[in-house]
Write a protein that holds these residues in place. Structure first.
Motif, short mmCIF file in Angstrom:
data_model
loop_
_atom_site.label_atom_id
_atom_site.label_comp_id
_atom_site.label_asym_id
_atom_site.label_seq_id
_atom_site.Cartn_x
_atom_site.Cartn_y
_atom_site.Cartn_z
N ILE A 90 -7.02 -55.19 -44.70
CA ILE A 90 -7.13 -56.06 -45.88
C ILE A 90 -6.67 -55.33 -47.13
N GLN A 91 -7.08 -54.07 -47.27
CA GLN A 91 -6.67 -53.28 -48.43
C GLN A 91 -5.17 -53.03 -48.43
N LYS A 92 -4.61 -52.79 -47.24
CA LYS A 92 -3.16 -52.55 -47.15
C LYS A 92 -2.38 -53.79 -47.56
N VAL A 93 -2.83 -54.95 -47.08
CA VAL A 93 -2.14 -56.20 -47.43
C VAL A 93 -2.19 -56.44 -48.93
N ARG A 94 -3.37 -56.22 -49.52
CA ARG A 94 -3.50 -56.37 -50.98
C ARG A 94 -2.58 -55.41 -51.72
N GLY A 95 -2.54 -54.16 -51.23
CA GLY A 95 -1.70 -53.15 -51.88
C GLY A 95 -0.23 -53.51 -51.81
N ILE A 96 0.22 -53.96 -50.62
CA ILE A 96 1.63 -54.34 -50.46
C ILE A 96 1.95 -55.54 -51.33
N SER A 97 1.04 -56.52 -51.37
CA SER A 97 1.24 -57.72 -52.18
C SER A 97 1.38 -57.36 -53.66
N HIS A 98 0.50 -56.49 -54.15
CA HIS A 98 0.56 -56.09 -55.55
C HIS A 98 1.80 -55.26 -55.85
N ASN A 99 2.23 -54.48 -54.85
CA ASN A 99 3.44 -53.67 -55.02
C ASN A 99 4.68 -54.56 -55.16
N LEU A 100 4.72 -55.61 -54.35
CA LEU A 100 5.87 -56.50 -54.36
C LEU A 100 5.92 -57.36 -55.62
N HIS A 101 4.74 -57.69 -56.12
CA HIS A 101 4.69 -58.54 -57.30
C HIS A 101 3.61 -57.99 -58.23
N SER A 102 4.01 -57.09 -59.10
CA SER A 102 3.05 -56.35 -59.90
C SER A 102 2.52 -57.19 -61.08
N ASN A 103 1.25 -57.62 -60.95
CA ASN A 103 0.61 -58.33 -62.06
C ASN A 103 0.39 -57.41 -63.25
#
Length: 243
Positions: A90-103
């Motif tokens: 779950i943490q990895k998915v969140r990290g990758i998601s934030h990396n791809l689209h940095s809020n």
């Protein structure tokens, strides 16, 4: 003679106009490719966050609902390990998601996004990462900030993968719409000649993307080795206003 000079000037002007047109077409193609890449990153980030993330979170809820009082010691260990791996996923998915689209980039700007990225990628006592960013920098074009941020991500990831560095330092200086970013580390690094060669090879896609963004920002990239203090320095000089 006068007619010859006029004709020669017209020919030179025509050549200059054609060169300018070719550069405009090249920049348009690069800009379209980068915009397409960002749209794809955004789509993947949303899919990871909204779909994959939701599935993993739902799985965690189901796992927590399992009664494990009758489990053997070995089964209980497997159960606990499964929960740990799921949390990590779950943490990895969140990290990758934030990396791809940095809020953070969108909400707090380039400097804070770089600082956050460096804190996140450096999670080991084996590596020291520091930043010294010019807080006078202000965003004049958000699209350009995205390009700069992607370059920093790619370059730092390359250092982590290939350089064997123990120290990374990112510094910036901002002056009259010119941003100078310097990434220094104590590992193995590319020379300028190697960079020019690698970015044309089929294995150098990341470096090619960096070069495309540099061209679009009317900038320059320079690799320099300093054997005396065991340091590799990469300097990006970029125009931050709209090209």
């Amino acid at each position: 003679m006068y007619a010859f000079i006029i004709n020669h000037k017209k020919k030179l002007q025509h050549q200059q106009d054609m060169q300018s047109l070719r550069e405009q077409q090249q920049n348009s193609l690069i800009e379209a490719a980068i915009r397409s890449e960002e749209l794809e990153r955004h789509r993947i980030a949303e899919t990871l966050h909204d779909e994959v993330g939701a599935i993993l979170s739902s799985t965690k809820l189901h796992l927590q609902g399992i009664t494990h009082t009758n489990l053997t010691e070995k089964e209980l260990q497997l159960f606990q390990r499964s929960k740990e791996l799921l949390d990590e996923g779950i943490q990895k998915v969140r990290g990758i998601s934030h990396n791809l689209h940095s809020n953070i980039l969108k909400e707090f700007g380039l400097n804070e996004a770089i600082r956050h990225f460096m804190k996140k990628v450096v999670q080991s006592d084996m590596l020291q990462a520091t930043t010294e960013l010019d807080d006078n920098y202000v965003t004049e074009n958000p699209e350009n900030d995205i390009s700069i941020y992607r370059m920093v991500q790619e370059l730092v990831n390359n250092i982590l993968k290939h350089a064997g560095a123990t120290r990374i330092h990112i510094a910036s200086v901002y002056n009259q719409s010119q941003l100078k970013l310097t990434i220094s580390h104590d590992g193995r690094g590319l020379s300028q000649k190697e960079f020019e060669a690698f970015r044309y090879s089929k294995d150098g896609l990341g470096l090619k993307n960096i070069q495309n963004r540099v061209i679009l920002l009317r900038g320059a990239i320079n690799f320099e080795a300093k054997p005396d203090d065991n340091q590799i320095t990469l300097t990006l000089s970029l125009q931050t206003t709209m090209p």
